[in-house]
Motif scaffolding. Structure first.
Motif, PDB file in Angstrom:
ATOM      1  N   PHE A 222      26.708 -20.218  19.300  1.00 51.45           N
ATOM      2  CA  PHE A 222      26.046 -20.625  20.539  1.00 51.45           C
ATOM      3  C   PHE A 222      25.721 -19.376  21.352  1.00 51.45           C
ATOM      4  O   PHE A 222      26.354 -18.326  21.200  1.00 51.45           O
ATOM      5  CB  PHE A 222      26.896 -21.612  21.349  1.00 51.45           C
ATOM      6  N   THR A 223      24.700 -19.495  22.189  1.00 52.00           N
ATOM      7  CA  THR A 223      24.266 -18.351  22.998  1.00 52.00           C
ATOM      8  C   THR A 223      24.420 -18.665  24.485  1.00 52.00           C
ATOM      9  O   THR A 223      24.293 -19.814  24.907  1.00 52.00           O
ATOM     10  CB  THR A 223      22.792 -18.000  22.726  1.00 52.00           C
ATOM     11  N   ILE A 224      24.695 -17.631  25.245  1.00 48.77           N
ATOM     12  CA  ILE A 224      24.741 -17.708  26.705  1.00 48.77           C
ATOM     13  C   ILE A 224      23.849 -16.584  27.240  1.00 48.77           C
ATOM     14  O   ILE A 224      24.087 -15.410  26.939  1.00 48.77           O
ATOM     15  CB  ILE A 224      26.171 -17.535  27.248  1.00 48.77           C
ATOM     16  N   PRO A 225      22.799 -16.900  27.994  1.00 48.22           N
ATOM     17  CA  PRO A 225      21.897 -15.861  28.510  1.00 48.22           C
ATOM     18  C   PRO A 225      22.624 -14.886  29.424  1.00 48.22           C
ATOM     19  O   PRO A 225      23.581 -15.247  30.111  1.00 48.22           O
ATOM     20  CB  PRO A 225      20.838 -16.650  29.285  1.00 48.22           C
ATOM     21  N   LYS A 226      22.135 -13.651  29.428  1.00 49.02           N
ATOM     22  CA  LYS A 226      22.666 -12.655  30.363  1.00 49.02           C
ATOM     23  C   LYS A 226      22.128 -12.962  31.754  1.00 49.02           C
ATOM     24  O   LYS A 226      20.950 -13.208  31.934  1.00 49.02           O
ATOM     25  CB  LYS A 226      22.227 -11.255  29.948  1.00 49.02           C
ATOM     26  N   ARG A 227      23.014 -12.943  32.721  1.00 46.29           N
ATOM     27  CA  ARG A 227      22.603 -13.176  34.109  1.00 46.29           C
ATOM     28  C   ARG A 227      23.335 -12.221  35.019  1.00 46.29           C
ATOM     29  O   ARG A 227      24.465 -11.827  34.747  1.00 46.29           O
ATOM     30  CB  ARG A 227      22.929 -14.614  34.549  1.00 46.29           C
TER      31      ARG A 227
ATOM     32  N   ASP B 126      21.418 -23.053  29.544  1.00 51.81           N
ATOM     33  CA  ASP B 126      20.152 -22.530  28.982  1.00 51.81           C
ATOM     34  C   ASP B 126      20.362 -21.777  27.678  1.00 51.81           C
ATOM     35  O   ASP B 126      19.635 -20.824  27.379  1.00 51.81           O
ATOM     36  CB  ASP B 126      19.441 -21.624  29.999  1.00 51.81           C
ATOM     37  N   GLY B 127      21.360 -22.198  26.919  1.00 48.17           N
ATOM     38  CA  GLY B 127      21.623 -21.556  25.632  1.00 48.17           C
ATOM     39  C   GLY B 127      21.242 -22.445  24.463  1.00 48.17           C
ATOM     40  O   GLY B 127      20.645 -23.515  24.636  1.00 48.17           O
ATOM     41  N   ARG B 128      21.593 -21.996  23.275  1.00 46.29           N
ATOM     42  CA  ARG B 128      21.325 -22.741  22.038  1.00 46.29           C
ATOM     43  C   ARG B 128      22.620 -22.840  21.236  1.00 46.29           C
ATOM     44  O   ARG B 128      23.475 -21.952  21.331  1.00 46.29           O
ATOM     45  CB  ARG B 128      20.276 -22.015  21.190  1.00 46.29           C
ATOM     46  N   ILE B 129      22.745 -23.895  20.439  1.00 42.86           N
ATOM     47  CA  ILE B 129      23.915 -24.049  19.579  1.00 42.86           C
ATOM     48  C   ILE B 129      23.455 -24.558  18.217  1.00 42.86           C
ATOM     49  O   ILE B 129      22.539 -25.392  18.138  1.00 42.86           O
ATOM     50  CB  ILE B 129      24.950 -25.016  20.204  1.00 42.86           C
ATOM     51  N   TRP B 130      24.041 -24.025  17.166  1.00 42.51           N
ATOM     52  CA  TRP B 130      23.680 -24.436  15.810  1.00 42.51           C
ATOM     53  C   TRP B 130      24.844 -24.126  14.863  1.00 42.51           C
ATOM     54  O   TRP B 130      25.817 -23.474  15.252  1.00 42.51           O
ATOM     55  CB  TRP B 130      22.407 -23.734  15.346  1.00 42.51           C
ATOM     56  N   VAL B 131      24.725 -24.598  13.647  1.00 38.80           N
ATOM     57  CA  VAL B 131      25.773 -24.396  12.659  1.00 38.80           C
ATOM     58  C   VAL B 131      25.171 -23.857  11.369  1.00 38.80           C
ATOM     59  O   VAL B 131      24.040 -24.189  11.016  1.00 38.80           O
ATOM     60  CB  VAL B 131      26.535 -25.717  12.380  1.00 38.80           C
TER      61      VAL B 131
END
Length: 442
Positions: free
Chosen positions: A432-437, A415-420
């Protein structure tokens, strides 16, 4: 026998015998005495000018108080009328339909949105049963809906099929509750057209089924790729090795040796591609359960596994403070490996320098892998995450063309996003992002 009559006259009593009364000797005296008594009473009852003035003033104050009360009541009545008019205006212009019914489901009030929803004149709705608008097969649901409301089971929601006078059918959500107006009870319902919403939900459901079917087909293909394709590929590679051992430098000339090398190189690339396709296919279906991961330790393991590549390229890799995240451990390591390998592979003429960092936001962690390589034109920032899409030739930069596609799929599974962000010739930074859980979420 002598009878005596007593008259109370201001505290005195007069004794008059019947005989004397008959003779009239006491009549004049009695009349005079009665007249005097009446005058005394009037005197006692009479008020002084001061007392009369005070009484008149008190009555005037009382009258003014009544006047003020009447004015206040009139003002409150006017305000209530304004509020009532405002309420009915809001009620009438609400974006959803409102209808009010008695316990027999006869419509008593309806706003403009309700009449527009049912495509009928509002006057035609009043004193008409709501069941006349509902399709026959939904009548039982309609009555069950209002029966539950009447029994005090709280607000009820049901979607019913409504038929307009032109025969057109559409879906309406009824959200109803019980209302009381003094001794009278009834129902108030909010009517919302959910036809398009249900169509969108159905389309989404169909899409999900298609996606699931596609994933299953992809997984089946990956199984074939990992088993059925690998075996003939191993056979090709084995026979190439056999030819090389038996005939290289003996029977075959240099051109034949070159062809053998080309074939072996193609087989190697095919093997890498098969492995990467298998990895890509299994990301969403065969991932491990999420657990708390120290990303610093995970990156250390990746760097040890890439020690050969780092040494050969003389790359300098630095790592900043890393957080712990809830994620699939093996996939996080695969993600970091792909991004680091990508940074090493596309280095420029200078010594490769790679820095890995992380920052903490309110709801997610953001990771960054920054390099000083050749960079990319931002026009192609989305293209590089698509399977088999290359910005450079495979002769110059080896690989399957799946590394960033795998990275993207891993991030999306979490459930994250990735970009350059990059500038051609000046390096690139992949984020890239990783949600806090919390651990109890898994």
């Amino acid at each position: 026998m002598l009878l005596t009559i007593f008259f109370k006259t201001g505290g005195d009593y007069l004794n008059v015998s019947p005989m004397e009364k008959e003779q009239g000797s006491g009549d004049k005296w009695l009349r005079d005495r009665a007249r005097k008594n009446l005058e005394d009473k009037r005197l006692v009852q009479a008020l002084s000018d001061k007392e009369a003035s005070e009484l008149i003033e008190e009555l005037s104050i009382h009258q003014e108080e009544l006047k003020i009360q009447n004015e206040e009541l009139l003002r409150v009545q006017i305000e209530l009328e304004k509020s009532r008019a405002k309420y009915f205006q809001l009620y009438d212009l609400a974006p959803v339909g409102y209808i009010t019914m008695n316990l027999d489901l006869i419509i008593k009030e309806a706003n403009l949105a309700a009449s527009m929803l049912l495509e009928t004149n509002r006057n035609n709705m009043i004193n008409r049963g709501i069941s006349s608008f509902i399709l026959d097969r939904c009548q039982e649901t309609l009555y069950l809906h209002y029966l539950r409301v009447a029994k005090g089971e709280g607000k009820q929601k049901h979607v019913l099929i409504v038929r307009r006078k032109d025969g057109k059918k559409f879906l309406v959500q009824f959200e109803s509750n019980l209302i009381e107006d003094g001794p009278h009870k009834g129902f108030r319902s909010i009517l919302t057209d959910v036809t398009e919403l249900r169509r969108a939900q159905k389309a989404q459901k169909d899409f999900s089924k298609d996606l699931e079917r596609s994933n299953n087909e992809l997984e089946a293909f990956a199984y074939v790729a990992s088993h059925d394709l690998r075996e003939p590929l191993r056979m090709v590679r084995s026979y190439l090795d056999l030819l090389e051992r038996m005939y290289q430098g003996k029977v075959l000339d240099e051109q034949a040796d070159m062809y053998i090398n080309f074939a072996r190189d193609g087989a190697d690339r095919m093997q890498v591609m098969i492995d990467d396709i298998l990895t890509y296919a299994r990301i969403g279906t065969q991932g491990d359960p999420y657990q708390s991961i120290d990303m610093g330790k995970a990156i250390d393991k990746v760097l040890k596994a890439l020690d050969k590549e780092i040494t050969e390229s003389e790359a300098i890799v630095t790592v900043g403070p890393m957080p712990k995240v809830m994620a699939d451990p093996s996939q996080m390591m695969q993600l970091m490996q792909n991004l680091i390998v990508n940074a090493i592979k596309f280095h420029g003429p200078s010594q490769p320098k790679i820095h890995i960092s992380a920052s903490q936001g309110e709801k997610e962690y953001t990771f960054a892998v920054k390099d000083n390589g050749i960079g990319i034109d931002m026009e192609y920032r989305n293209m590089i995450f698509i399977m088999f899409q290359r910005l450079n030739t495979k002769e110059k930069y080896r690989g399957s063309g799946l590394g960033l596609a795998i990275a993207k799929k891993i991030v999306e599974r979490h459930d994250g996003r990735i970009w350059v962000e990059s500038e051609l010739g000046k390096g690139a930074t992949f984020y890239f992002t990783i949600p806090k859980r919390r651990e109890d979420e898994w």
